[in-house]
Write an enzyme that holds these catalytic residues in place. Structure first.
Site: not given
Ligand code: BV8
Ligand code: ZN
Length: 255
Positions: A125, A225
């Protein structure tokens, strides 16, 4: 995330996969930089930005409609990022890279993986360290003005050749990803002996589709996570912990 100081238990199976892996792919998101002090997209941003939704700000339309607001957001993030440092998670991945082919494919626009010493990094990105003219695309290398107060509007600098407003070199929603970074990320997931998915909510595509490539090939996919995500129940293992506690424990367990 408070560091409990407790050693994080790493499943034996993961240690075996990690020891045997010659090519390791690590897909990282905003959670990777959280313990360096950079707020994730899902956590409420501090200050003024808490009332904005990044998906509304990270678009060409938002920049056209209010260039000072969008540029101010990136100028604030640029300023915040300049004072952050890689955390123990970034450093563990760099250490692992000294003994295996560790390929980092990140959605993050900071350079903390590079600053920790990782040498194979692709930014799906874009990044906060390239800026260009919104109108003619000419690279901009001048100074990035800072908001005079915490996260306020900042008029973007102007392009030296056409006078257009300067924008960050990031990929906004609705924009294509850089083909070389995406192709390298896809190839890496095809080459991988092990894929770690660290600190991403797995919502934004096509980045969120990369783990599917490894899963489809039967390559072990391990999520790191503290929370669950759409990938959690698909992964071969899910370590409920943070990047800066789990990754050093994993790399230490390699012996
Ligand atoms: C594209 C750069 C082709 C900018 C970002 C309709 C129209 C147009 C497109 C679409 C559409 N519908 C869907 C799409 C596709 C769209 C998309 O996926 N939308 C989503 C919302 C459904 N994608 C795109 O537009 C992409 N381009 O598709 O082009 C195209 C072209 C035209 C028309 C159609 C298609 C471009 C997407 C790129 C957008 N740019 N960033 C900037 O940074 O400002 S996205 C940005 O948000 C990040 O890069 C990242 O990808 C995403 C945030 O996700 P995460 O990184 O996962 O972070 P998050 O905060 O969400 O989660 C953090 C996680 O970490 C959590 O799980 C948390 O539990 C965990 N965590 C917290 N602390 C820790 C931790 N983990 C470990 N340790 C900790 N300490
Ligand atoms: Zn220009």
């Amino acid at each position: 995330m408070a560091d409990t100081g407790q050693p994080v238990p790493i499943p034996d199976q993961l240690v075996e996969w990690a020891r045997a892996a010659e090519t390791v792919v690590v897909l990282t998101g905003a959670g990777m930089s959280a313990e360096s002090g950079i707020a994730t997209f899902r956590d409420a941003e501090t200050g003024l930005w808490s009332r904005f939704d990044p998906q509304q700000l990270a678009t060409e339309d938002a920049f056209r409609a209010d260039p000072d607001l969008v540029f101010g957001w990136y100028a604030w993030r640029y300023d915040q990022w300049a004072t952050t440092r890689p955390n123990a998670g970034h450093e563990a991945l760099a250490r692992w890279g000294d003994r295996a082919d560790v390929r980092v494919v990140t959605q993050n626009i900071d350079d903390l993986h590079e600053r920790a010493g990782s040498t194979w990094v692709r930014h799906l990105h874009g990044s906060l360290f390239t800026w260009r003219c919104f109108d003619c695309g000419r690279p901009y290398v001048g100074p990035i003005p800072q908001p005079d107060h915490e996260a306020g509007r900042v008029p973007p600098p102007r392009c030296g050749s056409c006078g257009g407003p300067i924008r960050p070199g990031v990929v906004w929603f609705g924009e294509m990803l850089p083909t070389d970074a995406l192709d390298d990320g896809i190839q890496a997931c095809q080459d991988a002996d092990l894929v770690l998915v660290v600190g991403t909510s797995g919502i934004v595509y096509p980045a969120a589709g990369l783990p599917e490539i490894a899963l489809g090939l039967g390559t072990p996919v391990v999520e790191v996570n503290p929370d669950s995500t759409p990938l959690t129940y698909r992964a071969d293992a899910a370590l409920r912990g943070t990047a800066a506690t789990v990754l050093p424990a994993l790399v230490d367990a390699l012996g």
